[in-house]
Design a protein around this motif. Structure first.
Motif, PDB file in Angstrom:
ATOM      1  N   VAL A 193       0.856  -1.186   0.000  1.00 52.84           N
ATOM      2  CA  VAL A 193       0.000   0.000   0.000  1.00 52.84           C
ATOM      3  C   VAL A 193       0.896   1.241   0.000  1.00 52.84           C
ATOM      4  N   PRO A 194       0.827   2.051  -1.051  1.00 54.70           N
ATOM      5  CA  PRO A 194       1.695   3.239  -1.126  1.00 54.70           C
ATOM      6  C   PRO A 194       1.497   4.174   0.065  1.00 54.70           C
ATOM      7  N   ASP A 195       2.581   4.793   0.502  1.00 59.34           N
ATOM      8  CA  ASP A 195       2.569   5.820   1.555  1.00 59.34           C
ATOM      9  C   ASP A 195       2.015   5.310   2.887  1.00 59.34           C
ATOM     10  N   SER A 196       2.130   4.025   3.113  1.00 60.87           N
ATOM     11  CA  SER A 196       1.621   3.462   4.368  1.00 60.87           C
ATOM     12  C   SER A 196       2.767   3.001   5.255  1.00 60.87           C
ATOM     13  N   ILE A 197       2.464   2.856   6.534  1.00 60.14           N
ATOM     14  CA  ILE A 197       3.328   2.163   7.490  1.00 60.14           C
ATOM     15  C   ILE A 197       2.538   0.949   7.964  1.00 60.14           C
ATOM     16  N   LEU A 198       3.132  -0.223   7.846  1.00 61.36           N
ATOM     17  CA  LEU A 198       2.467  -1.428   8.324  1.00 61.36           C
ATOM     18  C   LEU A 198       2.691  -1.541   9.827  1.00 61.36           C
ATOM     19  N   MET A 199       1.645  -1.853  10.579  1.00 65.15           N
ATOM     20  CA  MET A 199       1.788  -1.962  12.029  1.00 65.15           C
ATOM     21  C   MET A 199       1.268  -3.306  12.530  1.00 65.15           C
ATOM     22  N   HIS A 200       2.103  -3.963  13.331  1.00 58.37           N
ATOM     23  CA  HIS A 200       1.714  -5.194  14.022  1.00 58.37           C
ATOM     24  C   HIS A 200       1.425  -4.907  15.495  1.00 58.37           C
TER      25      HIS A 200
END
Length: 361
Positions: A268-275
């Motif tokens: 996903v462009p311009d996203s930060i993945l968070m767990h």
């Protein structure tokens, strides 16, 4: 720092040597390879099946109470159902993220001899620096990844002597990213606290607060792999952290184990993945999920990810379900232990599982 001879073989060296098949120590057990297809790029494009949720944080502190409530509920629901999400409009400037990626890529684009100047020495406990996974399991298998690992926040706990001096913007970009990411962590923890019916600052306090919560960055470098169907970049695991924030170079490779199947996360462009990590799962008594995930590799493109693990202090805090979320109907699911004890418990369980798998094979 350790010398090259003291280190494991760099995966980058193997990948660039022209080998057509990977050494046996990188071949994973058959049971670990379930769900790994031949083309991660095609899998990432598929629209069928469950998708990792994307949460737009633009309204998270909006003046309009309805907008604010909707945004926060979406984040809370994603933490309960998936435990992982793409965050967009997260407030960290695109140009800063671009700088972080640029300096990380530039470090790994240097000759291996240059990177070895920052080599860690796991045997002596010097885990910060440039490294490769050592065989520390009964199965003796390795992961198809090199990495650079270091503590980036709080600033007074950093050891800048092991931070890369080249490229010159590495310290500046990474320091500013750490500072802004720490603010995002506070925002997320506040919303997750409210989702448990607690006061906003409760989870932040439970994981160490501004003084004690550690942000550890691990830049993972996954070279092209001649037999990606037999290897793993990172084996299946849950994160021990409270939260993990991930950037990547838009090459797919993250898979989540959701509802009994491996799901490939989209880029996903311009996203930060968070767990959500184990720490928050424990504190919430299982209401928030720490999802099992793994990293797969491919033949065509190098994948790089920037994972920042937000970790509580190892010994100062007892991890256990917060008393307010424990009831007679929902008794505590986790025994009290320190963060350090939790890590040791997971390593022991993994060693037992590895021994069992080895006996079966």
């Amino acid at each position: 720092m350790a010398t090259i001879s003291e280190q494991a073989t760099r995966v980058e060296s193997l990948a660039s040597s022209g080998i057509q098949s990977i050494p046996k120590e990188y071949i994973r057990l058959q049971e670990e390879l379930t769900g790994i297809g031949n083309d991660i790029f095609e899998e990432e494009k598929q629209q069928e099946g469950p998708q990792v949720p994307t949460i737009d944080l633009k309204g998270i502190n909006f003046a309009n109470p309805e907008v604010r409530k909707k945004c926060r509920e979406e984040l809370i629901n994603a933490a309960k159902s998936w435990g992982v999400m793409h965050l967009v409009n997260h407030g960290i400037p695109d140009d800063l993220i671009a700088r972080v990626k640029k300096v990380g890529e530039a470090f790994f684009n240097q000759p291996i001899q240059e990177k070895e100047k920052y080599a860690n020495d796991q045997a002596s406990g010097q885990i910060q620096g440039y490294g490769s996974k050592l065989a520390n399991s009964a199965s003796g298998q390795l992961e198809w990844v090199d990495y650079f690992f270091h503590l980036i926040y709080p600033e007074d706990k950093r050891d800048l002597s092991i931070w890369p001096k080249t490229p010159s913007d590495y310290i500046g970009a990474t320091s500013e990213y750490a500072r802004q990411l720490r603010g995002l962590a506070t925002t997320v923890l506040s919303v997750l606290s409210l989702g448990l019916g607690l006061e906003e600052g409760r989870l932040e306090k439970e994981v160490g607060g501004l003084e004690e919560l550690l942000l550890q960055m691990k830049i993972n470098y996954y070279p092209k792999c001649p037999q990606p169907e037999l290897a793993l970049g990172v084996e299946a695991h849950t994160d021990v952290s409270s939260l993990t924030f991930i950037l990547h170079n838009m090459v797919p490779g993250l898979q989540l184990f959701y509802e009994g199947k491996w799901v490939t996360a989209k880029c996903v462009p311009d996203s930060i993945l968070m767990h959500i990590g184990d720490t928050i799962e424990i504190l919430s008594n299982g209401k928030y999920k720490s999802i099992l995930h793994r990293g797969v590799v491919n033949k065509e493109k190098v994948r790089i990810s920037w994972a920042v693990f937000c970790e509580p202090p190892r010994e100062k805090i007892i991890l256990q379900p917060i008393s307010e979320v424990v009831t007679e109907a929902e008794p505590a699911l986790f025994h009290p232990r320190t963060f350090g004890q939790h890590i040791e418990h997971k390593l022991f369980r993994k060693a037992q599982d590895d021994l069992l798998s080895k006996k079966k094979s």
